[in-house]
Scaffold this active site. Structure first.
Site, PDB file in Angstrom:
ATOM      1  N   GLU A  36      -3.075 119.092 144.514  1.00 21.64           N
ATOM      2  CA  GLU A  36      -1.939 119.502 145.348  1.00 21.64           C
ATOM      3  C   GLU A  36      -2.036 120.981 145.724  1.00 21.64           C
ATOM      4  O   GLU A  36      -1.128 121.779 145.497  1.00 21.64           O
ATOM      5  CB  GLU A  36      -0.618 119.179 144.662  1.00 21.64           C
ATOM      6  CG  GLU A  36      -0.350 117.690 144.565  1.00 21.64           C
ATOM      7  CD  GLU A  36       1.023 117.317 144.055  1.00 21.64           C
ATOM      8  OE1 GLU A  36       1.515 116.232 144.413  1.00 21.64           O
ATOM      9  OE2 GLU A  36       1.622 118.111 143.296  1.00 21.64           O
ATOM     10  N   GLU A  79      -1.572 109.995 144.912  1.00 24.53           N
ATOM     11  CA  GLU A  79      -0.427 109.880 144.019  1.00 24.53           C
ATOM     12  C   GLU A  79       0.723 109.217 144.762  1.00 24.53           C
ATOM     13  O   GLU A  79       1.002 109.564 145.923  1.00 24.53           O
ATOM     14  CB  GLU A  79       0.064 111.248 143.526  1.00 24.53           C
ATOM     15  CG  GLU A  79      -0.905 112.019 142.674  1.00 24.53           C
ATOM     16  CD  GLU A  79      -0.308 113.341 142.181  1.00 24.53           C
ATOM     17  OE1 GLU A  79       0.942 113.500 142.214  1.00 24.53           O
ATOM     18  OE2 GLU A  79      -1.086 114.220 141.767  1.00 24.53           O
TER      19      GLU A  79
END
Length: 347
Positions: free
Chosen positions: A177, A284
């Site tokens: 991320e 995710e």
């Protein structure tokens, strides 16, 4: 060499032991009726990085019939053909260090599951709110060349350790991320400077390819429903000469927005693939375990992603979490340790 051989044999024994935890139904099947599993093509994945720690703490897992079962075997039986594992540089308690990663990767390998390795390049969590430099690398915080070397050395060390122990790796995340870069402040991206982040990413990319030439390297950022986050980042990285094979995204819908969020995410997958000429992976995804909409959300996302040739797969994040583990409530097991309907989308 003897110590290395003993370690491999020990890990193999552990893997065989984990396989023995299959349900009675599977153990009693005849060769003619024994189930088969599709481990190819579209990735139906789960990040189970917490699993070994949960097991150490005494967590148990049960199939729909209530029989205790090894969690990774249970996930395989539910259709999970791929496993994602995070790596921290020097974690305080050892969880998500390279030895812990190898132990879980061995289990996945012995179940026929494919593997994604998720480098955080930190001693703990790296995400949009923090990209902390590992303690051992703090002396390089102002030296780009030395930080590139540290990224490359760590990447090489972990992946070589896995490869030497017989683990195949199909996907490798160069950062987790990294919505505004990695290893802040040195690798912080801005409108006027993507250069340092691109250089650090490329150090990880080149090191990964040197160990696993066929693996696909991923740059992963959050909020897959927000197109602007991706175009800002990937336009900047492209101009700075960054290397990547796959665009990775996270998505965490809520009950009050899940239909719009999923619509936008599925549309963005096509847009990004066309804009950059790269495949996309939902690295995710998750929703509150007790949400009445979680199963419908997952069904929609899996069907939508499978129907799009630009999408390589979708990974549920820590589905095995239940009972308030680490205060995380977006797993896909109920309070009794049984899988919820959200995972039926993978069947």
């Amino acid at each position: 060499m003897k110590n290395q051989f003993r370690k491999i044999m020990l890990l193999a024994a552990l893997a065989i032991f984990s396989l023995s935890a299959c349900s009675d139904d599977e153990n009693n099947t005849t060769p003619q009726s024994k189930p088969t599993y599709d481990m190819t093509g579209f990735a139906k994945g789960a990040d189970v990085s917490w699993l070994s720690e949960m097991e150490k703490a005494g967590s148990k897992f049960y199939n729909a019939s209530g029989a205790e079962q090894d969690c990774m075997t249970l996930l395989r039986d539910l259709g999970v053909n791929s496993i994602r594992l995070r790596v921290w540089v020097d974690p305080q308690d050892g969880w998500s260090g390279k030895q812990d990663v190898l132990a879980k990767a061995w289990r996945a390998k012995n179940l026929g599951q494919r593997i994604m390795i998720d480098f955080h390049y930190s001693d703990s969590w790296a995400d949009p709110g923090k990209q902390n430099i590992p303690a051992a690398w703090t002396n390089f915080k102002d030296d780009l060349q030395k930080m590139e070397a540290a990224v490359a050395d760590h990447t090489t060390d972990v992946l070589s350790y896995l490869k030497e122990n017989g683990i195949d790796v199909e996907w490798i995340q160069i950062g987790n991320e990294t919505t505004t870069g990695m290893l802040w402040p040195l690798g912080l991206a801005s409108d006027n400077n993507f250069g340092n982040y691109a250089a650090l990413n490329n150090a990880g990319y080149d090191a990964a390819k040197a160990v696993y030439p066929e693996a696909q390297c991923i740059i992963h950022i959050d909020q897959g429903n927000v197109l602007g986050r991706f175009t800002w980042m990937f336009d900047g990285l492209k101009a700075a000469g960054a290397k990547w094979d796959v665009i990775g995204m996270s998505l965490y819908p809520e009950d009050d927005n899940w239909q719009t969020v999923t619509d936008d995410c599925l549309a963005n997958i096509s847009t990004l693939a066309a804009r950059y000429g790269k495949k996309v992976m939902v690295c995710e995804i998750g929703m509150a375990w007790d949400s009445e909409n979680a199963a419908a959300m997952m069904q929609k996302m899996v069907e939508g992603c499978k129907a799009n040739a630009s999408c390589l797969g979708i990974f549920y994040w820590e589905p095995e979490c239940y009972g308030g583990w680490k205060e995380y409530n977006k797993g896909a097991f109920d309070t009794n340790g049984k899988p919820t309907a959200a995972l039926e989308a993978f069947k």
